[in-house]
Design a protein around this motif. Structure first.
Motif, PDB file in Angstrom:
ATOM      1  N   ARG A  87       2.627   1.625  -3.458  1.00  0.00           N
ATOM      2  CA  ARG A  87       1.633   1.969  -4.480  1.00  0.00           C
ATOM      3  C   ARG A  87       1.262   3.447  -4.364  1.00  0.00           C
ATOM      4  O   ARG A  87       1.227   4.184  -5.354  1.00  0.00           O
ATOM      5  CB  ARG A  87       0.391   1.096  -4.320  1.00  0.00           C
ATOM      6  CG  ARG A  87      -0.718   1.438  -5.331  1.00  0.00           C
ATOM      7  CD  ARG A  87      -1.949   0.586  -5.162  1.00  0.00           C
ATOM      8  NE  ARG A  87      -2.604   0.693  -3.876  1.00  0.00           N
ATOM      9  CZ  ARG A  87      -3.399   1.692  -3.509  1.00  0.00           C
ATOM     10  NH1 ARG A  87      -3.623   2.709  -4.327  1.00  0.00           N
ATOM     11  NH2 ARG A  87      -3.971   1.684  -2.318  1.00  0.00           N
ATOM     12  N   THR A  88       1.026   3.879  -3.122  1.00  0.00           N
ATOM     13  CA  THR A  88       0.642   5.268  -2.878  1.00  0.00           C
ATOM     14  C   THR A  88       1.781   6.228  -3.217  1.00  0.00           C
ATOM     15  O   THR A  88       1.564   7.259  -3.862  1.00  0.00           O
ATOM     16  CB  THR A  88       0.199   5.446  -1.406  1.00  0.00           C
ATOM     17  OG1 THR A  88      -0.867   4.522  -1.143  1.00  0.00           O
ATOM     18  CG2 THR A  88      -0.258   6.862  -1.124  1.00  0.00           C
ATOM     19  N   GLU A  89       3.016   5.897  -2.795  1.00  0.00           N
ATOM     20  CA  GLU A  89       4.184   6.736  -3.092  1.00  0.00           C
ATOM     21  C   GLU A  89       4.371   6.940  -4.589  1.00  0.00           C
ATOM     22  O   GLU A  89       4.804   7.987  -5.032  1.00  0.00           O
ATOM     23  CB  GLU A  89       5.458   6.114  -2.520  1.00  0.00           C
ATOM     24  CG  GLU A  89       5.619   6.254  -1.036  1.00  0.00           C
ATOM     25  CD  GLU A  89       6.842   5.515  -0.502  1.00  0.00           C
ATOM     26  OE1 GLU A  89       7.600   4.912  -1.294  1.00  0.00           O
ATOM     27  OE2 GLU A  89       7.034   5.526   0.726  1.00  0.00           O
ATOM     28  N   ARG A  90       4.041   5.918  -5.386  1.00  0.00           N
ATOM     29  CA  ARG A  90       4.226   5.991  -6.829  1.00  0.00           C
ATOM     30  C   ARG A  90       3.006   6.573  -7.542  1.00  0.00           C
ATOM     31  O   ARG A  90       2.973   6.693  -8.752  1.00  0.00           O
ATOM     32  CB  ARG A  90       4.566   4.616  -7.379  1.00  0.00           C
ATOM     33  CG  ARG A  90       6.021   4.273  -7.070  1.00  0.00           C
ATOM     34  CD  ARG A  90       6.269   2.785  -7.096  1.00  0.00           C
ATOM     35  NE  ARG A  90       7.685   2.461  -6.912  1.00  0.00           N
ATOM     36  CZ  ARG A  90       8.375   2.599  -5.791  1.00  0.00           C
ATOM     37  NH1 ARG A  90       7.797   3.089  -4.714  1.00  0.00           N
ATOM     38  NH2 ARG A  90       9.641   2.264  -5.712  1.00  0.00           N
ATOM     39  N   GLY A  91       1.965   6.918  -6.763  1.00  0.00           N
ATOM     40  CA  GLY A  91       0.785   7.545  -7.330  1.00  0.00           C
ATOM     41  C   GLY A  91      -0.110   6.607  -8.112  1.00  0.00           C
ATOM     42  O   GLY A  91      -0.883   7.053  -8.961  1.00  0.00           O
ATOM     43  N   HIS A  92      -0.026   5.302  -7.833  1.00  0.00           N
ATOM     44  CA  HIS A  92      -0.857   4.325  -8.538  1.00  0.00           C
ATOM     45  C   HIS A  92      -2.166   4.108  -7.790  1.00  0.00           C
ATOM     46  O   HIS A  92      -2.170   3.914  -6.579  1.00  0.00           O
ATOM     47  CB  HIS A  92      -0.150   2.974  -8.651  1.00  0.00           C
ATOM     48  CG  HIS A  92       1.103   2.986  -9.442  1.00  0.00           C
ATOM     49  ND1 HIS A  92       1.220   3.584 -10.678  1.00  0.00           N
ATOM     50  CD2 HIS A  92       2.320   2.457  -9.177  1.00  0.00           C
ATOM     51  CE1 HIS A  92       2.449   3.433 -11.137  1.00  0.00           C
ATOM     52  NE2 HIS A  92       3.142   2.760 -10.246  1.00  0.00           N
ATOM     53  N   THR A  93      -3.257   4.113  -8.534  1.00  0.00           N
ATOM     54  CA  THR A  93      -4.523   3.685  -7.960  1.00  0.00           C
ATOM     55  C   THR A  93      -4.510   2.158  -7.918  1.00  0.00           C
ATOM     56  O   THR A  93      -3.629   1.516  -8.496  1.00  0.00           O
ATOM     57  CB  THR A  93      -5.700   4.142  -8.829  1.00  0.00           C
ATOM     58  OG1 THR A  93      -5.592   3.498 -10.106  1.00  0.00           O
ATOM     59  CG2 THR A  93      -5.729   5.665  -8.987  1.00  0.00           C
ATOM     60  N   LYS A  96       0.831  -1.215   0.000  1.00  0.00           N
ATOM     61  CA  LYS A  96       0.000   0.000   0.000  1.00  0.00           C
ATOM     62  C   LYS A  96       0.863   1.261   0.000  1.00  0.00           C
ATOM     63  O   LYS A  96       0.588   2.211  -0.739  1.00  0.00           O
ATOM     64  CB  LYS A  96      -0.946  -0.010   1.203  1.00  0.00           C
ATOM     65  CG  LYS A  96      -1.923   1.133   1.175  1.00  0.00           C
ATOM     66  CD  LYS A  96      -2.980   0.993   2.234  1.00  0.00           C
ATOM     67  CE  LYS A  96      -4.020   2.086   2.064  1.00  0.00           C
ATOM     68  NZ  LYS A  96      -5.152   1.905   2.954  1.00  0.00           N
ATOM     69  N   ARG A  97       1.918   1.257   0.828  1.00  0.00           N
ATOM     70  CA  ARG A  97       2.795   2.438   0.905  1.00  0.00           C
ATOM     71  C   ARG A  97       3.482   2.699  -0.429  1.00  0.00           C
ATOM     72  O   ARG A  97       3.471   3.824  -0.927  1.00  0.00           O
ATOM     73  CB  ARG A  97       3.850   2.240   2.013  1.00  0.00           C
ATOM     74  CG  ARG A  97       4.822   3.415   2.140  1.00  0.00           C
ATOM     75  CD  ARG A  97       5.834   3.196   3.252  1.00  0.00           C
ATOM     76  NE  ARG A  97       6.496   1.907   3.200  1.00  0.00           N
ATOM     77  CZ  ARG A  97       7.504   1.603   2.382  1.00  0.00           C
ATOM     78  NH1 ARG A  97       7.968   2.488   1.533  1.00  0.00           N
ATOM     79  NH2 ARG A  97       8.060   0.407   2.416  1.00  0.00           N
ATOM     80  N   GLU A 104      -3.444  -5.930   0.295  1.00  0.00           N
ATOM     81  CA  GLU A 104      -3.265  -4.708   1.093  1.00  0.00           C
ATOM     82  C   GLU A 104      -4.013  -4.771   2.419  1.00  0.00           C
ATOM     83  O   GLU A 104      -3.648  -4.077   3.356  1.00  0.00           O
ATOM     84  CB  GLU A 104      -3.701  -3.480   0.295  1.00  0.00           C
ATOM     85  CG  GLU A 104      -2.707  -3.091  -0.776  1.00  0.00           C
ATOM     86  CD  GLU A 104      -3.013  -1.731  -1.398  1.00  0.00           C
ATOM     87  OE1 GLU A 104      -4.020  -1.092  -1.027  1.00  0.00           O
ATOM     88  OE2 GLU A 104      -2.215  -1.314  -2.257  1.00  0.00           O
TER      89      GLU A 104
END
Length: 190
Positions: free
Chosen positions: A19-25, A16-17, A44
């Motif tokens: 994915r979020t850091e890379r801006g992916h939904t 989750k971290r 997740e």
């Protein structure tokens, strides 16, 4: 071997971290990895124990090593992984195993594995991202390495290197166990 719940929680948190850091939904990561959105959600939320193939596809899509996805201790600049904390990610039907020993991100994911394939066991790997290379050092037995549909016999004491951007497989077609050490280098994401 670390507690499986600890590994599942680390995978959930790190996926989750990252994915979020890379801006992916969720949908974008599912599309990039070929892993269903529902499976990404379950991972997740730490509700499933995904296959090694699923973890590899997610790591490749995020441009990180499997070790980074499974890392449950990111507090030190020197990462020492005691033998009992190595993460076994594949188990063969006859007792073989594939264990991730360690991994780093420099400049792309770099992983160190140890594998044991008992007679008759094998593991097929999906293609890694283009430019991925592997080095396999056979410590015992004779490894049958299949690349592009062609078998290569790699006896004990020998080392094979190859591009792993196509489907490939590790098999033990002999009568003695095969032990090998594997290094996987994935290029950094573009």
């Amino acid at each position: 071997m670390p507690d499986p719940d600890l590994v599942t929680q680390a995978l959930a948190r790190n996926l989750k971290r990252l994915r979020t850091e890379r801006g992916h939904t969720l949908d974008a990561l599912a599309a990039r990895s070929g892993v269903s959105r529902g499976m990404v959600v379950q991972i997740e939320q730490a509700r499933t124990n995904p296959s090694v193939g699923t973890v590899v596809r997610l790591a490749d899509a995020l441009g990180v090593s499997i070790a980074r996805l499974l890392d449950y201790d990111e507090t030190s600049t020197v990462r020492i992984v005691p033998a009992e904390d190595a993460v076994q990610l594949w188990t063969g039907p006859d007792g073989g195993s594939g264990t991730l020993l360690n991994g780093i991100e420099a400049p792309g994911p770099l992983e160190l594995w140890t594998w044991r394939l008992n007679p008759g066991e094998g593991h097929t790997s999906d293609p890694h991202p283009p430019g991925t290379v592997e080095i396999a050092r056979v410590d015992e037995g004779v490894l049958t390495l299949t690349l592009d549909g062609r078998d290569h016999l790699v006896p004990a004491g020998s080392t094979a290197s190859y591009e792993a951007g196509t489907a490939h497989a590790y098999r033990n077609t002999g009568t003695d166990p095969v032990r090998l050490t594997l290094v996987v280098l994935v290029p950094p994401p573009a």
